[in-house]
Design an enzyme around this catalytic site. Structure first.
Site, mmCIF file in Angstrom:
data_model
loop_
_atom_site.group_PDB
_atom_site.id
_atom_site.type_symbol
_atom_site.label_atom_id
_atom_site.label_comp_id
_atom_site.label_asym_id
_atom_site.label_seq_id
_atom_site.Cartn_x
_atom_site.Cartn_y
_atom_site.Cartn_z
ATOM 1 N N SER A 141 -22.651 13.833 22.736
ATOM 2 C CA SER A 141 -21.637 14.775 22.261
ATOM 3 C C SER A 141 -21.385 16.039 23.167
ATOM 4 C CB SER A 141 -22.393 15.500 21.169
ATOM 5 O OG SER A 141 -22.450 14.372 19.978
ATOM 6 N N HIS A 147 -7.906 14.906 16.013
ATOM 7 C CA HIS A 147 -9.212 14.641 16.838
ATOM 8 C C HIS A 147 -10.299 13.960 16.535
ATOM 9 C CE1 HIS A 147 -11.852 15.630 19.996
ATOM 10 N NE2 HIS A 147 -12.914 16.350 18.946
ATOM 11 N N SER A 148 -10.618 14.217 15.142
ATOM 12 C CA SER A 148 -11.737 13.450 14.569
ATOM 13 C C SER A 148 -11.544 13.482 12.973
ATOM 14 C CB SER A 148 -13.061 14.006 14.900
ATOM 15 O OG SER A 148 -13.491 15.401 14.285
ATOM 16 N N GLU A 190 -10.907 5.353 7.193
ATOM 17 C CA GLU A 190 -10.954 5.169 5.536
ATOM 18 C C GLU A 190 -12.362 5.422 4.923
ATOM 19 O OE1 GLU A 190 -8.405 5.922 3.578
ATOM 20 O OE2 GLU A 190 -7.149 6.062 5.340
#
Length: 415
Positions: free
Chosen positions: A177, A306-307, A91
């Site tokens: 990453s 996923h993200s 959030e």
């Protein structure tokens, strides 16, 4: 004349080709005289090992790890605390407070079950969805928040994007990453530990999508041929971002690849924290004792997107997600187990949920108030002494900031 006759007789003896054995150095096998290609699905799929059913009932008592009440409660509290942290930071990103986030919804059992089975000094290489492993090892909420907010308390000094955690003290290598780069790195680290005879193991986490990268092949093959004490832990959660497993591979998942590399493999129910614990504990024991790698494929489901850059409703149905969220969730399964033993009640649940949310919110609010790292840190930790090129870049940056200082509120950064 006698030796000549003997040689002729030897040549005339019938040759039995059925007794001939292959001598090729590259494989151990028998000859066959029939053309036949090996079918990929000759046998049914590798079975999924589990200890509990969906209602938290132990299926085979001999497989029950017999963990203490205190340990099981710790499992549950870590899984639910991770879940609460995820909700608040998700959030937070949606409100523009942080730039990016990745939740762990539905995969909490793979994190906690595997982390609990390791020794505290075993080395962990994560992919990016293993925050629960770091949490189980004692990484505090304040540092999770500091990393996501890139503030002055961040161990990475604000240089990494959110969820790229790392902690040298807890033997957790900083997340990177690019997919699968950690796999050959883990093989090298495990080989080093083996050479030092450290009685330590390495565990390397990755998803089924990352297993399609070439780095996975390199890591698997190196670890097997160099006989490294390494656990490859694949979280097969159904989707690599938007790519479902039926588009990711044609074989029987990831565990089926192990034998081809000479690795012992197992497929487990990743939503069963005890199954994950048992499999990882035994793999860890044997990896160190026998100096060989193991491959664990934990079957689970990524309930969240996923993200924060992904909208999974574009490629899967709400009903599909709801099934895993409501019917087969690792947290609810463990709660059923505890409730049946009288270890957890509705009052305990309400109290813990309130307490955990309060704890997360306190860390969240502290992270928001904290200053950002000193901009000077942009130029440190690469060279022991700053070289002329870096010094020139530093001078250029601060000249630019001074010229346009109305756009650079340095009062938000540590001096």
């Amino acid at each position: 004349r006698h030796s000549l006759c003997a040689a002729v007789q030897q040549q005339q003896q019938p040759f039995d080709s059925s007794l001939e054995k292959p001598q090729f150095p590259g494989a151990s096998a028998e000859f066959v005289d029939r053309l036949e290609f090996i079918q990929p699905n000759v046998i049914s799929g590798i079975p999924v090992y589990r200890v509990m059913d969906r209602q938290g009932n132990i299926i085979n008592p001999s497989e029950d790890p017999q963990l203490s009440k205190e340990t099981v409660l710790n499992f549950y509290q870590k899984m639910t605390l991770l879940n609460t942290m995820d909700r608040i930071l998700y959030e937070s990103q949606r409100q523009g407070r942080i730039s990016f986030y990745m939740t762990n919804y539905g995969e909490e059992g793979t994190h906690i079950g595997s982390a609990a089975a390791l020794e505290s000094n075993d080395l962990v290489f994560g992919q990016y969805r293993e925050a629960g492993v770091l949490m189980y090892r004692g990484f505090p909420l304040d540092l999770f928040m500091a990393q996501c907010y890139a503030n002055a308390d961040d161990l990475g000094k604000g240089r990494q994007m959110p969820v790229h955690y790392g902690c040298k003290d807890l033997h957790f290598v900083t997340i990177s990453s690019p997919l699968a780069t950690q796999i050959p790195q883990a093989a090298g680290a495990a080989y080093a530990l083996k050479r030092e005879n450290m009685n330590r193991a390495v565990i390397c986490y990755f998803g089924e999508g990352a297993a399609s990268e070439g780095d996975a092949h390199a890591g698997f093959n190196f670890s097997a041929t160099l006989e490294c004490p390494l656990i490859f832990f694949c979280r097969n959660n159904g989707y690599a971002i938007s790519t479902p497993t039926n588009e990711q591979y044609r074989g029987d998942g990831i565990a089926a690849r192990g034998p081809g590399y000479g690795m012992l493999s197992i497929r487990v129910d990743g939503n069963d924290v005890f199954a994950v614990y048992n499999a990882t504990k035994e793999a860890r024991r044997r990896a160190v004792a026998e100096n060989q790698p193991f491959l664990i494929e934990a079957m689970t489901y990524r309930i969240g997107h996923h993200s924060t850059s992904d909208d999974s409703s574009a490629y899967r149905s709400v009903d599909e997600v709801n099934y895993w969220d409501k019917q087969d969730h690792p947290i609810s399964r463990l709660r059923h187990y505890m409730t049946a033993r009288g270890w957890w009640s509705e009052d305990d649940e309400r109290s813990w949920r309130n307490q955990s949310r309060k704890t997360v919110m306190e860390a969240f609010e502290k992270a928001e108030r904290r200053l950002k790292p000193n901009p000077e840190l942009l130029f440190t930790d690469v060279y022991q002494e700053m070289n002329p090129t870096l010094a020139k870049q530093r001078e250029s940056l601060f000249r630019h900031i001074q010229q346009y200082k109305e756009h650079y509120p340095l009062d938000l950064y540590e001096k």
